[in-house]
Design a protein around this motif. Sequence first.
Motif, PDB file in Angstrom:
ATOM      1  N   GLU A  97       1.726  -4.788   5.629  1.00 36.71           N
ATOM      2  CA  GLU A  97       0.425  -4.510   5.035  1.00 36.71           C
ATOM      3  C   GLU A  97       0.622  -3.930   3.636  1.00 36.71           C
ATOM      4  O   GLU A  97       1.212  -2.857   3.476  1.00 36.71           O
ATOM      5  N   SER A  98       0.104  -4.615   2.622  1.00 39.68           N
ATOM      6  CA  SER A  98       0.243  -4.132   1.244  1.00 39.68           C
ATOM      7  C   SER A  98      -0.547  -2.853   1.012  1.00 39.68           C
ATOM      8  O   SER A  98      -0.265  -2.106   0.075  1.00 39.68           O
ATOM      9  N   GLU A  99      -1.557  -2.568   1.864  1.00 35.78           N
ATOM     10  CA  GLU A  99      -2.323  -1.341   1.706  1.00 35.78           C
ATOM     11  C   GLU A  99      -1.496  -0.088   1.981  1.00 35.78           C
ATOM     12  O   GLU A  99      -1.899   1.022   1.618  1.00 35.78           O
ATOM     13  N   LYS A 100      -0.346  -0.240   2.647  1.00 35.53           N
ATOM     14  CA  LYS A 100       0.504   0.895   2.983  1.00 35.53           C
ATOM     15  C   LYS A 100       1.771   0.958   2.132  1.00 35.53           C
ATOM     16  O   LYS A 100       2.652   1.755   2.418  1.00 35.53           O
ATOM     17  N   TRP A 101       1.869   0.124   1.121  1.00 35.74           N
ATOM     18  CA  TRP A 101       3.103   0.060   0.337  1.00 35.74           C
ATOM     19  C   TRP A 101       3.334   1.314  -0.491  1.00 35.74           C
ATOM     20  O   TRP A 101       4.460   1.702  -0.739  1.00 35.74           O
ATOM     21  N   PHE A 102       2.276   1.948  -0.948  1.00 32.64           N
ATOM     22  CA  PHE A 102       2.410   3.036  -1.921  1.00 32.64           C
ATOM     23  C   PHE A 102       1.974   4.389  -1.369  1.00 32.64           C
ATOM     24  O   PHE A 102       1.790   5.328  -2.147  1.00 32.64           O
ATOM     25  N   GLY A 103       1.810   4.501  -0.071  1.00 37.38           N
ATOM     26  CA  GLY A 103       1.516   5.781   0.543  1.00 37.38           C
ATOM     27  C   GLY A 103       0.028   6.036   0.709  1.00 37.38           C
ATOM     28  O   GLY A 103      -0.815   5.454   0.012  1.00 37.38           O
TER      29      GLY A 103
END
Length: 728
Positions: free
Chosen positions: A168-174
């Motif tokens: 999930e790209s929504e969780k890539w940056f914290g």
Amino acid sequence: MPGKRSNRAIARDEGLERTDNNLDLTTWPQVNMINQKNYYTEYLKRDDQYYAYRIQHEEDTNRMVREARDRDRALAHSNLNNGTPAEPGLVDEDDVGAAASLQDARDFSKIIVIHPGSQNLRIGFASDALPKTIPMVIARKARENESEEGGGEPKPKRIKLDNKVLAESEKWFGDDWAREYAAMSVELKQTMRNHRIRLMPNSKEMVVHYNKKKVHETITEHNDPHRIEWTELPPDPRKAPDYFIGQEALRIPEKSNPRYKLFWPLRHGWLNEKDYASKNLLLQDFAVILEQAIKQQLGLTRRRDWAQYSCVFVIPDLYDRNYVTSVLEILMRDLGFGRCCFQQESLAATFGAGYSSSCIVDVGAQKTSICCVEEGMCADNSRINLKFGGTDVTETFIKMLLFDHFPYADMNLKRRYDFLLAEELKQKFCTVQEMDITVQLYEFHLRAAGQDTRRYTFKTYDETMLAPMGLFQPTIFDNSEKLAGRRKLFGRSYDIYDGSPNDPRSAAQDAVLQWASGQDPSVSNGTTSETPIASLVLSTPSRQLPFQNLSHLTEGEGTPRSSEAGSPGPEDTPQPGRDSPAIGGEDRPTISFHDPVVEKIKEAEARDTILPIMPLDTAILTSITQAARGDDRKMREFLGGIMVIGGGSKILGFNNFLEERLRDMTPALSKEIFIGSPPRELDPQVVVWKGASVFGKLSGSGNDSWIGREEWDFFGSRVLMQRCQFLW
């Protein structure tokens, strides 16, 4: 009773008669005591007592003599052409090169103007209309390139689970970054509703749904009309050059043989101490970039001719003294210029724009500087240096696109072609005009060495505006690595007399550090006001803003002192900075002694641990407030003369957006605020260089800020005290 005896007889009989020959006891001259009530000295009170000023006076005298001889020579030549014999003594055969030297002094093509930045270097002759611009980068041979280091960790960094990137790209940056991004999006929607701008429902879902399903198209190289010419390397790796600079370095293929790694000598307005292990190598790369730029861009291939040229070098407003002295040594020793001078960025910008008083806001690639200039002088207390700029906007823009399922999910800003692509996307699509915030369909072409061109299409919604708005909310930027390696190679400068740090400071920069450390400057001053400007005005104009947020890092702040010079304590007393034991009982108060030099050093060390960041609009008001110092006329003058320059400000509608935010923050002075662009349709990126070229042409060789080779050989960096037109 004996009779009265004379003094001479008494002296003879008693052995007191003088028998010497009136000679002095020593041949050393005896100096009489001076009259303590009326005496004075002229030591170092006249300009002619300074060697640097005497050299300048001699140069001016020699120039006047040469001009007089040239006039006599021209008059004699005209008389000979008219058939009239010349008067004796008009032609001096011993000074054959006088006319040539005078011509060189007035030849502006003999003046080289250099403006280095964290991302680009601008260089050219003072006679040029515009400078040459090249990337401030050098590529050197290495075992692996910058994208392969650290196990190939990409930038922006993705969060991994079991050494695998989350699906999930929504969780890539914290979660923290995602919440801040969502809050900015909600705030933007509310602002647009207040401005009665129509919003489409489910806009975000439309963008995510489209980007998830879109697949790129492949274009063969011979069908791509805009294919890139990559830097060619010889087939034999042993014959490959040791380094490339500028655009050639950025166009080296990632899988080249041998590998090349990019080095940027300047990062965030500082010397890049993080990526270098040696101070000499850092300065060598800095000198090599300047040398090759002069040879390739200016066509001066013979170094022995460079002694005939002068150099105007642009430095930051809040500079590091060690950086300036190192650059001076490079210009005079390594490059061999005949003379050079230094100019501050904001003052050079006013020269380029033709303003006498202005508030200069320079949004660069990795730093943003703000300074108020009044009548040809930078207001020292108004200087601000913020460690964010256009590169942070680029990285944040890419993170927002990846968060919304950008089709090119492998975007890595450590790769050269991805970095250039990200800069191109920011320049094309980013805007701060609310009317442009709708679902937009864009496309771009990905070109990599040895690969076919790939064509991507994607949709955006509010990412194009939220990324530039990071300049007004800098916590959205990645600030974790900006202080890494600070003071690793170059220590701070210290005063040669008392040993205290002597790098320049400003009250406005202290307020920025207070804000960055979590303390409100208005609270530290004990003032409260509804108007942000009024809350930043100091109660005592003659004193700088106290740096109170770091008081807990120094020892014994409870005892005030009235002077900077410390007095030694009596014997059997504790050392300075340590509390003495109780005397005569536990109820007696403790005695503490302070060393002002130690306190200054601790304060400087504490300052280096804080990254100077602040919202751009707040920083501008802080700078103007410190420059005005309570003067309402100056306040209105600076608010009405704000000029935004720098490549980071080339965002559609940026000036109008900044002007509206400043008016919302200061409703009482909203009519006075005006943000202008550089005059004569000049590119905001070259205003500083243009002003430095104008400064180099002022007064010709009679400019007092020039540092000659003879002075530098004699004094070294100490000559900056007499030559700099700003406080050194």
